[in-house]
Design an enzyme around this catalytic site. Structure first.
Site, PDB file in Angstrom:
ATOM      1  N   ASN A 101      25.630  11.075-101.402  1.00  0.00           N
ATOM      2  CA  ASN A 101      27.021  10.924-101.067  1.00  0.00           C
ATOM      3  C   ASN A 101      28.035  10.040-102.135  1.00  0.00           C
ATOM      4  OD1 ASN A 101      29.394   9.539 -99.797  1.00  0.00           O
ATOM      5  ND2 ASN A 101      28.848  10.319 -98.052  1.00  0.00           N
ATOM      6  N   HIS A 132      32.051   6.570-102.536  1.00  0.00           N
ATOM      7  CA  HIS A 132      32.295   5.398-102.772  1.00  0.00           C
ATOM      8  C   HIS A 132      32.915   5.311-104.513  1.00  0.00           C
ATOM      9  CE1 HIS A 132      32.219   3.924 -98.900  1.00  0.00           C
ATOM     10  NE2 HIS A 132      31.029   3.642 -98.963  1.00  0.00           N
ATOM     11  N   HIS A 164      33.006  13.140 -98.204  1.00  0.00           N
ATOM     12  CA  HIS A 164      33.667  13.126 -96.554  1.00  0.00           C
ATOM     13  C   HIS A 164      35.302  13.070 -96.809  1.00  0.00           C
ATOM     14  CE1 HIS A 164      33.930  10.909 -92.635  1.00  0.00           C
ATOM     15  NE2 HIS A 164      34.574  11.854 -92.518  1.00  0.00           N
ATOM     16  N   ARG A 168      38.112  12.633 -95.490  1.00  0.00           N
ATOM     17  CA  ARG A 168      38.532  11.809 -94.225  1.00  0.00           C
ATOM     18  C   ARG A 168      39.920  12.422 -93.993  1.00  0.00           C
ATOM     19  NH1 ARG A 168      35.204   7.408 -92.377  1.00  0.00           N
ATOM     20  NH2 ARG A 168      36.625   7.116 -90.770  1.00  0.00           N
ATOM     21  N   ARG A 194      41.106   8.193 -97.479  1.00  0.00           N
ATOM     22  CA  ARG A 194      41.183   6.786 -97.754  1.00  0.00           C
ATOM     23  C   ARG A 194      40.232   6.980 -99.146  1.00  0.00           C
ATOM     24  NH1 ARG A 194      37.264   4.054 -93.724  1.00  0.00           N
ATOM     25  NH2 ARG A 194      38.890   4.580 -92.348  1.00  0.00           N
ATOM     26  N   GLU A 198      31.444  16.375 -95.492  1.00  0.00           N
ATOM     27  CA  GLU A 198      31.539  15.898 -94.241  1.00  0.00           C
ATOM     28  C   GLU A 198      32.995  15.965 -93.698  1.00  0.00           C
ATOM     29  OE1 GLU A 198      30.310  11.932 -93.679  1.00  0.00           O
ATOM     30  OE2 GLU A 198      28.582  12.295 -94.758  1.00  0.00           O
ATOM     31  N   THR A 255      31.377   5.930 -90.648  1.00  0.00           N
ATOM     32  CA  THR A 255      31.053   6.475 -89.540  1.00  0.00           C
ATOM     33  C   THR A 255      30.325   5.691 -88.652  1.00  0.00           C
ATOM     34  OG1 THR A 255      31.062   8.411 -90.864  1.00  0.00           O
ATOM     35  CG2 THR A 255      30.361   8.707 -88.777  1.00  0.00           C
ATOM     36  N   GLU A 268      21.663  16.111 -88.273  1.00  0.00           N
ATOM     37  CA  GLU A 268      21.331  14.702 -89.222  1.00  0.00           C
ATOM     38  C   GLU A 268      21.372  13.642 -88.113  1.00  0.00           C
ATOM     39  OE1 GLU A 268      24.218  14.086 -92.161  1.00  0.00           O
ATOM     40  OE2 GLU A 268      23.537  11.759 -92.452  1.00  0.00           O
ATOM     41  N   HIS A 301      22.503   7.497 -93.121  1.00  0.00           N
ATOM     42  CA  HIS A 301      23.343   6.217 -92.662  1.00  0.00           C
ATOM     43  C   HIS A 301      22.663   4.969 -92.858  1.00  0.00           C
ATOM     44  CE1 HIS A 301      26.810   4.183 -91.537  1.00  0.00           C
ATOM     45  NE2 HIS A 301      27.546   5.325 -91.831  1.00  0.00           N
TER      46      HIS A 301
HETATM   47  N1  PXP Z   1      25.403  10.824 -93.325  1.00  0.00           N
HETATM   48  C1  PXP Z   1      26.560  10.718 -92.655  1.00  0.00           C
HETATM   49  C2  PXP Z   1      26.980  11.967 -91.808  1.00  0.00           C
HETATM   50  C3  PXP Z   1      27.655   9.949 -93.005  1.00  0.00           C
HETATM   51  O1  PXP Z   1      28.866   9.678 -92.536  1.00  0.00           O
HETATM   52  C4  PXP Z   1      27.184   8.919 -94.320  1.00  0.00           C
HETATM   53  C5  PXP Z   1      28.152   7.986 -94.502  1.00  0.00           C
HETATM   54  O2  PXP Z   1      29.403   8.686 -95.311  1.00  0.00           O
HETATM   55  C6  PXP Z   1      26.042   8.889 -94.785  1.00  0.00           C
HETATM   56  C7  PXP Z   1      24.975   9.941 -94.377  1.00  0.00           C
HETATM   57  C8  PXP Z   1      25.679   8.006 -95.805  1.00  0.00           C
HETATM   58  O3  PXP Z   1      25.668   6.814 -95.265  1.00  0.00           O
HETATM   59  P1  PXP Z   1      25.536   5.547 -96.415  1.00  0.00           P
HETATM   60  O4  PXP Z   1      26.527   5.703 -97.135  1.00  0.00           O
HETATM   61  O5  PXP Z   1      25.344   4.383 -95.315  1.00  0.00           O
HETATM   62  O6  PXP Z   1      24.095   5.875 -97.115  1.00  0.00           O
END
Ligand code: PXP
Length: 238
Positions: free
Chosen positions: A7, A10, A43, A45, A49, A70, A101, A151, A191
């Site tokens: 992901n 960031h 994602h 949003r 952001r 996402e 999330t 997931e 997550h």
């Molecule tokens: N899965 C989902 C559905 C999420 O919303 C996120 C965070 O955007 C992640 C995985 C990844 O989580 P993390 O950034 O804590 O690794």
């Protein structure tokens, strides 16, 4: 062994801190794939952001593994997804005020809505995954929506303060993964997974995909800092 999807939200978060052009999440996606990432997740949003519409469009063009968008189950996101056509859409709950999330999607209480929403994405050729807590009601309800994947939310496991709590959360995830697989769902997890807590989740046989963002981008900032400072120092002293 599960596949790893990265992901890159960031990277966009850092860019948006200055509302400029760097670092570009598109470059991050290319580097992640070169390093072996088996999927790229972003994602989009509602409040934009971090990831922007332009990022999703460009990611669609350049991602060579698979692109997982996402998104919240809103009309706006459905329109964008059907236009961009990511390989996957992962439906997540979204609150404006949250930092990230916070919980899994409420599927059981609105199966009809979710079924119709999932159906429209699937008709558009998009594989749908529902991000749910490790809860048998939510898993069983997910199956009824026609989604191909769930997931499983690993946040409570990742945030557990004691060994006992972590063990309890782990068992919930492992049992939910078993249930999902027995219903014919494909199973991912994610997550809060990091370099300390990922191994146990990676060993759950039914979990075939891990979705990880924050810990990888955090580590990239630290392991890359040495080189970045040296390169700047060389320029300054040249
Ligand atoms: N899965 C989902 C559905 C999420 O919303 C996120 C965070 O955007 C992640 C995985 C990844 O989580 P993390 O950034 O804590 O690794």
């Amino acid at each position: 062994m599960p596949k790893l999807s990265v992901n890159i939200d960031h990277i966009a978060t850092i860019r948006q801190a200055r509302k400029g052009t760097e670092p570009d999440p598109i470059a991050a996606a290319v580097l992640a794939e070169l390093a072996g990432a088996e999927g790229i997740i972003a994602h989009l949003r509602e409040d934009r952001r971090h990831v922007q519409d332009r990022d999703m469009r460009l990611l669609r063009e350049i991602v060579q593994t698979k692109l997982n968008m996402e998104m919240a189950a809103t009309d706006e996101m459905q329109r964008i997804a059907l236009d961009i056509k990511p390989d996957f859409s992962t439906l997540v709950p979204e609150k404006r005020e949250e930092l990230t999330t916070e919980g899994g999607l409420e599927v059981a209480a609105r199966i009809d809505f979710m079924k119709a929403y999932v159906g429209r994405l699937r008709q558009g050729g998009i594989i749908v995954s529902l991000f749910v807590d490790p809860d048998e009601n939510q898993i069983a309800a997910s199956k009824k929506t026609g989604a191909e994947w769930v997931e499983i939310h690993t946040g409570a496991y990742a945030n557990a303060k004691t060994e006992q709590d972590r063990d309890r959360e782990f068992v919930k995830i492992a049992e939910s993964a078993q249930l999902a697989a027995s219903l014919g769902l494909r199973v991912g997890a994610g997550h809060g997974l990091n370099y300390v807590n990922v191994r146990r989740i990676a060993q759950i046989p039914e979990v075939t995909e891990l979705n990880i963002g924050h810990s990888i981008i955090s580590r990239a900032a630290l392991v890359g800092l040495d080189r970045a400072v040296r390169e700047m120092k060389e320029l300054v002293h040249r």
